[in-house]
Motif scaffolding. Structure first.
Motif, PDB file in Angstrom:
ATOM      1  N   ARG A   1       0.891  -1.207  -0.044  1.00 38.75           N
ATOM      2  CA  ARG A   1       0.142  -0.074   0.020  1.00 38.75           C
ATOM      3  C   ARG A   1       0.903   1.431  -0.028  1.00 38.75           C
ATOM      4  N   ASP A   2       0.556   2.224  -0.790  1.00 38.58           N
ATOM      5  CA  ASP A   2       1.064   3.392  -0.702  1.00 38.58           C
ATOM      6  C   ASP A   2       1.175   3.966   0.653  1.00 38.58           C
ATOM      7  N   PRO A   3       2.205   4.505   1.353  1.00 37.45           N
ATOM      8  CA  PRO A   3       2.255   5.095   2.748  1.00 37.45           C
ATOM      9  C   PRO A   3       1.219   6.198   3.081  1.00 37.45           C
ATOM     10  N   ASP A   4       1.115   6.860   2.077  1.00 42.81           N
ATOM     11  CA  ASP A   4       0.085   8.147   1.903  1.00 42.81           C
ATOM     12  C   ASP A   4      -1.138   7.596   2.114  1.00 42.81           C
ATOM     13  N   ASP A   5      -1.743   6.269   1.913  1.00 41.69           N
ATOM     14  CA  ASP A   5      -2.967   5.795   1.967  1.00 41.69           C
ATOM     15  C   ASP A   5      -3.380   5.243   3.266  1.00 41.69           C
ATOM     16  N   PHE A   6      -2.283   5.420   4.052  1.00 37.80           N
ATOM     17  CA  PHE A   6      -2.679   4.749   5.385  1.00 37.80           C
ATOM     18  C   PHE A   6      -3.575   5.922   6.177  1.00 37.80           C
ATOM     19  N   ARG A   7      -4.575   5.401   6.900  1.00 37.34           N
ATOM     20  CA  ARG A   7      -5.544   6.340   7.591  1.00 37.34           C
ATOM     21  C   ARG A   7      -5.586   6.329   9.065  1.00 37.34           C
ATOM     22  N   HIS A   8      -4.341   5.857   9.642  1.00 38.92           N
ATOM     23  CA  HIS A   8      -4.284   5.912  11.218  1.00 38.92           C
ATOM     24  C   HIS A   8      -4.105   7.123  11.652  1.00 38.92           C
ATOM     25  N   SER A   9      -4.286   7.491  12.878  1.00 38.91           N
ATOM     26  CA  SER A   9      -4.019   8.742  13.906  1.00 38.91           C
ATOM     27  C   SER A   9      -2.707   8.864  13.966  1.00 38.91           C
ATOM     28  N   THR A  10      -2.054  10.034  13.637  1.00 39.10           N
ATOM     29  CA  THR A  10      -0.899  10.289  13.940  1.00 39.10           C
ATOM     30  C   THR A  10      -0.455   9.682  15.550  1.00 39.10           C
ATOM     31  N   LEU A  11      -1.080   9.739  16.462  1.00 39.11           N
ATOM     32  CA  LEU A  11      -0.844   9.146  17.757  1.00 39.11           C
ATOM     33  C   LEU A  11      -0.284   8.144  17.806  1.00 39.11           C
ATOM     34  N   VAL A  12      -0.603   7.076  16.803  1.00 39.14           N
ATOM     35  CA  VAL A  12       0.079   5.731  16.826  1.00 39.14           C
ATOM     36  C   VAL A  12       1.237   5.521  16.187  1.00 39.14           C
ATOM     37  N   GLU A  13       1.617   6.674  15.132  1.00 38.57           N
ATOM     38  CA  GLU A  13       2.932   6.482  14.563  1.00 38.57           C
ATOM     39  C   GLU A  13       4.002   7.282  15.217  1.00 38.57           C
ATOM     40  N   ARG A  14       3.729   7.908  16.081  1.00 41.77           N
ATOM     41  CA  ARG A  14       4.889   8.816  16.636  1.00 41.77           C
ATOM     42  C   ARG A  14       6.063   7.676  17.195  1.00 41.77           C
ATOM     43  N   PRO A  15       7.299   8.156  16.973  1.00 44.00           N
ATOM     44  CA  PRO A  15       8.265   7.537  17.674  1.00 44.00           C
ATOM     45  C   PRO A  15       8.540   7.501  19.110  1.00 44.00           C
ATOM     46  N   PHE A  16       8.996   6.481  19.769  1.00 45.57           N
ATOM     47  CA  PHE A  16       9.265   6.598  21.112  1.00 45.57           C
ATOM     48  C   PHE A  16      10.608   7.184  21.348  1.00 45.57           C
ATOM     49  N   GLU A  17      10.862   8.106  22.237  1.00 51.65           N
ATOM     50  CA  GLU A  17      12.259   8.447  22.625  1.00 51.65           C
ATOM     51  C   GLU A  17      12.749   7.327  23.567  1.00 51.65           C
ATOM     52  N   ASP A  18      14.076   7.193  23.472  1.00 51.39           N
ATOM     53  CA  ASP A  18      14.714   5.891  24.094  1.00 51.39           C
ATOM     54  C   ASP A  18      14.422   6.027  25.577  1.00 51.39           C
ATOM     55  N   GLY A  19      14.094   4.924  26.002  1.00 50.21           N
ATOM     56  CA  GLY A  19      13.803   4.883  27.746  1.00 50.21           C
ATOM     57  C   GLY A  19      12.585   5.631  28.383  1.00 50.21           C
ATOM     58  N   ASN A  20      11.720   6.450  27.202  1.00 53.86           N
ATOM     59  CA  ASN A  20      10.668   7.030  27.845  1.00 53.86           C
ATOM     60  C   ASN A  20       9.488   6.161  27.767  1.00 53.86           C
ATOM     61  N   TRP A  21       9.613   5.425  29.107  1.00 56.74           N
ATOM     62  CA  TRP A  21       8.346   4.496  29.382  1.00 56.74           C
ATOM     63  C   TRP A  21       7.191   5.071  29.479  1.00 56.74           C
ATOM     64  N   ALA A  22       7.222   6.623  30.078  1.00 59.62           N
ATOM     65  CA  ALA A  22       6.159   7.179  30.235  1.00 59.62           C
ATOM     66  C   ALA A  22       5.027   7.166  28.808  1.00 59.62           C
ATOM     67  N   ASP A  23       5.746   7.207  27.866  1.00 60.30           N
ATOM     68  CA  ASP A  23       5.124   7.186  26.409  1.00 60.30           C
ATOM     69  C   ASP A  23       4.258   6.269  26.105  1.00 60.30           C
ATOM     70  N   PRO A  24       4.655   4.687  26.164  1.00 56.81           N
ATOM     71  CA  PRO A  24       3.673   3.806  25.975  1.00 56.81           C
ATOM     72  C   PRO A  24       2.710   3.624  26.855  1.00 56.81           C
ATOM     73  N   VAL A  25       2.765   4.195  27.958  1.00 52.57           N
ATOM     74  CA  VAL A  25       1.924   3.963  29.320  1.00 52.57           C
ATOM     75  C   VAL A  25       0.928   5.014  28.859  1.00 52.57           C
ATOM     76  N   LEU A  26       1.167   6.102  28.536  1.00 51.16           N
ATOM     77  CA  LEU A  26       0.274   7.334  28.354  1.00 51.16           C
ATOM     78  C   LEU A  26      -0.619   7.084  27.019  1.00 51.16           C
ATOM     79  N   ARG A  27       0.306   6.650  26.075  1.00 49.83           N
ATOM     80  CA  ARG A  27      -0.175   6.482  24.666  1.00 49.83           C
ATOM     81  C   ARG A  27      -1.428   5.393  24.901  1.00 49.83           C
TER      82      ARG A  27
END
Lengths: 303, 313
Positions: free
Chosen positions: A88-114
């Motif tokens: 699929r063309d990556p531009d055709d994906f329709r997910h929210s940007t919340l789920v694509e954001r990269p994790f900063e190394d070691g920031n466990w707060a992120d997966p928990v909050l996300r």
């Protein structure tokens, strides 16, 4: 809430308008789950303890399982995993940007909050799909729901634990400031799928509010995005505030998702943050390098 | 119990935390189980990138589950090792991060391409299965008990690895070629998995005499070659010319030891092999990045009266 329309018997009697609505709805559902799972797996072998490592791996596999279920509904419209994911063309994906954001190394707060922000939204949207006029959607809601309450409980346990410690709460706050605008895109309407009305694939395609209206009018989902967004805010804002976190939204006008609070890239309309292109490139690498033309299935299609 | 009594009584699942065992036994058992546990963690570390790079959702799910299983095995094994009262899990994990913890030779090599995944998931895991199956009769009961679950799950991993190999070897010419190349690179390492021949093995005698180890390196290597050479051929892999392997009249195999790189093997055994060090340090960096979380939990636990809350796990 829309009045209950007639149930669809299946994929064979769909009109163009119905088809587009079903496709748009299922793609946003499936893409959210797939990309979130893809991100979660980054914590495997990197979580703070062996126990949390196992727990997050579980969540990742649950979400991947849900993605399979939703992609499989799209099979009714003739799409396979190749068209839906690996080619699929990556531009055709329709997910929210919340789920694509990269994790900063070691920031466990992120997966928990996300996870918390996402899982509350998922609970609400599943509720609004439980009586979907498309039987296959309604059938799948129950299975998914039974897993989601565990995810939310897990996320809240961690949030409360981290919020209890001053330094960790500061990390949570910084992460919340970063994630919150992206979380709001969960409730944004989608641009039409590529094939629906233009072959050129110009991006970003304009959001067509008509499709979202159809999703509700046809009873595919029984609540509007505005309703879901308001309900979500009415749950997450007080909860996060109870943890002494400041939610970056103006609460004066009640709980409403406003344009000003949204990020530039919203995912749903086909615009994505730079992290997405990189992620897409990584998960399709083997498929491309080996010159595959069909993703391998090893499990039976979901019932 | 003195060491002579231990040797006399040594049998399958003979000893448990209820027994008072001599330090020599407990240290030997700890060393062996800690090595095993560390290997689970470092194997998972090596395979983790292929969750993302898997060429389909089903393969991705299976890989995520496999990596999760390995971490689960590590957890079980550290518990079995801890029960010997020599080292805590924290000490073992710290040693692993510091480069003092030892683990399997194969997990010191980098893995860069999907075609390498069956080298681990089929051959190395298959080799591990042979050894682990015998360890269900080890004398330290908690270790034997852990092996029951580990063997059960490992069986699925090997099947999945075999399925990936089969798919690659029945794929395009390019896939077959890449897989053969990966096999040639990994084959000597896989044979070295079983360590040097018995006459050169340092820890074997004692571990065998107290029932910790159930089969010698030579026997295990033989059994593995007997089973896996035909399997490799069945999928169209060619066994590399080196190391030279000769089938004896009695059906066992003689591996030409001089064809294997033992300098590299012993450099690895000292954790001094460059790629392996990179993997040890990569894991260490990842663990350090979440130190703050563990500190938060510990503060939380001491505030609650020293009992670590389990709920959030």
């Amino acid at each position: 809430m829309a009045a209950a329309p007639d149930e669809f018997s299946g994929p064979d009697d769909l009109e163009e308008r119905e088809r587009t609505a079903l496709e748009t709805l299922c793609k946003r559902l499936a893409d959210d789950e797939f990309v979130l799972a893809e991100r979660y797996t980054e914590w495997q072998v990197r979580a703070p303890t062996l126990e949390s490592d196992l727990a997050l791996a579980n969540n990742a596999q649950d979400e991947l399982g849900h993605a399979r279920l939703w992609y499989d509904v799209l099979g009714d419209l003739g799409f396979g995993e190749r068209e839906l994911v690996y080619e699929r063309d990556p531009d055709d994906f329709r997910h929210s940007t919340l789920v694509e954001r990269p994790f900063e190394d070691g920031n466990w707060a992120d997966p928990v909050l996300r996870s918390y922000l996402y899982d509350v939204a998922e609970e609400l949207r599943l509720e609004a799909l439980a009586d979907s006029s498309y039987p296959k959607i309604a059938d799948r809601v129950e299975k998914i729901r039974s897993e989601e309450s565990y995810h939310r409980e897990h996320a809240q346990n961690w949030l409360e634990r981290l919020a209890d410690d001053e330094e960790s709460r500061e990390r949570l706050q910084a992460t919340l400031d970063e994630l919150f605008p992206h979380a709001l895109t969960l409730f944004e309407p989608c641009a039409p799928p590529r094939d629906a009305n233009e072959a050129s694939g110009d991006k970003p395609r304009a959001v067509d509010p008509g499709i979202e209206a159809d999703i509700v009018d046809l009873g595919l989902r029984t609540a509007t995005l505005e309703e879901l967004g308001e309900e979500w805010l009415s749950i997450v804002v007080p909860y996060l505030e109870s943890l002494d976190l400041a939610v970056p939204i103006d609460g004066d006008d009640g709980f409403e998702v406003t344009a000003a609070a949204l990020p530039d890239e919203r995912g749903r309309d086909g615009t994505h943050t730079d992290a997405w292109a990189e992620l897409y490139d990584e998960f399709t690498r083997t498929y491309r390098e080996l010159g595959r033309d069909e993703p391998t299935t090893i499990m039976d299609a979901p019932e | 119990m003195n060491i002579d009594t231990v040797k006399e009584r040594a049998g399958p699942r003979e000893f448990s935390p209820a027994d008072e065992l001599p330090r020599e036994y407990r240290e030997a058992a700890t060393r062996m189980i800690e090595f095993h546990a560390n290997s689970e963690i470092m194997g998972a570390y090596l395979e983790r990138p292929f969750i993302r790079q898997a060429p389909s959702i089903d393969r991705k799910l299976a890989f995520s589950a496999k990596v999760q299983d390995e971490i689960g095995h590590g957890q079980l094994l550290y518990r079995a090792a801890e029960s010997l009262g020599v080292k805590t899990r924290e000490e073992m994990l710290d040693d692993l991060a510091n480069g003092d913890g030892k683990f399997l030779n194969c997990f010191h090599y980098p893995m860069e391409s999907w075609v390498e995944t069956p080298m681990i998931a089929f051959f190395v895991d298959g080799a591990a299965m042979r050894r682990q199956a015998t360890l269900r009769r080890t004398s330290w009961e908690p270790y034997a008990h852990a092996m029951d679950k580990v063997c059960f799950e490992e069986g699925f991993h090997v099947k999945h690895g075999e399925d990936i190999l089969k798919e690659l070897m029945s794929g395009s010419k390019k896939e077959q070629q890449m897989t053969q190349e990966a096999f040639e690179e990994w084959w000597p390492r896989i044979i070295q998995f079983f360590g040097p021949t018995d006459d050169k093995s340092t820890h074997h005698d004692f571990a065998a005499s107290v029932g910790l180890k159930q089969q010698s390196n030579d026997d295990l290597r033989n059994a593995f070659l007997d089973q896996y050479i035909p399997k490799a051929r069945k999928y169209g892999l060619e066994i590399p010319d080196e190391p030279r392997i000769r089938e004896r009249d009695d059906g066992t195999y003689a591996v030409e030891e001089d064809d294997l790189n033992w300098d590299e093997f012993f450099t690895i055994a000292k954790n001094e092999f460059e790629p392996g060090l990179g993997q040890i340090n990569g894991r260490k960096t990842a663990q350090e990045a979440v130190d703050w979380v563990r500190e938060t939990i510990e503060n939380d636990a001491s505030a609650a009266g020293g009992h670590a809350p389990q709920a959030a796990d």
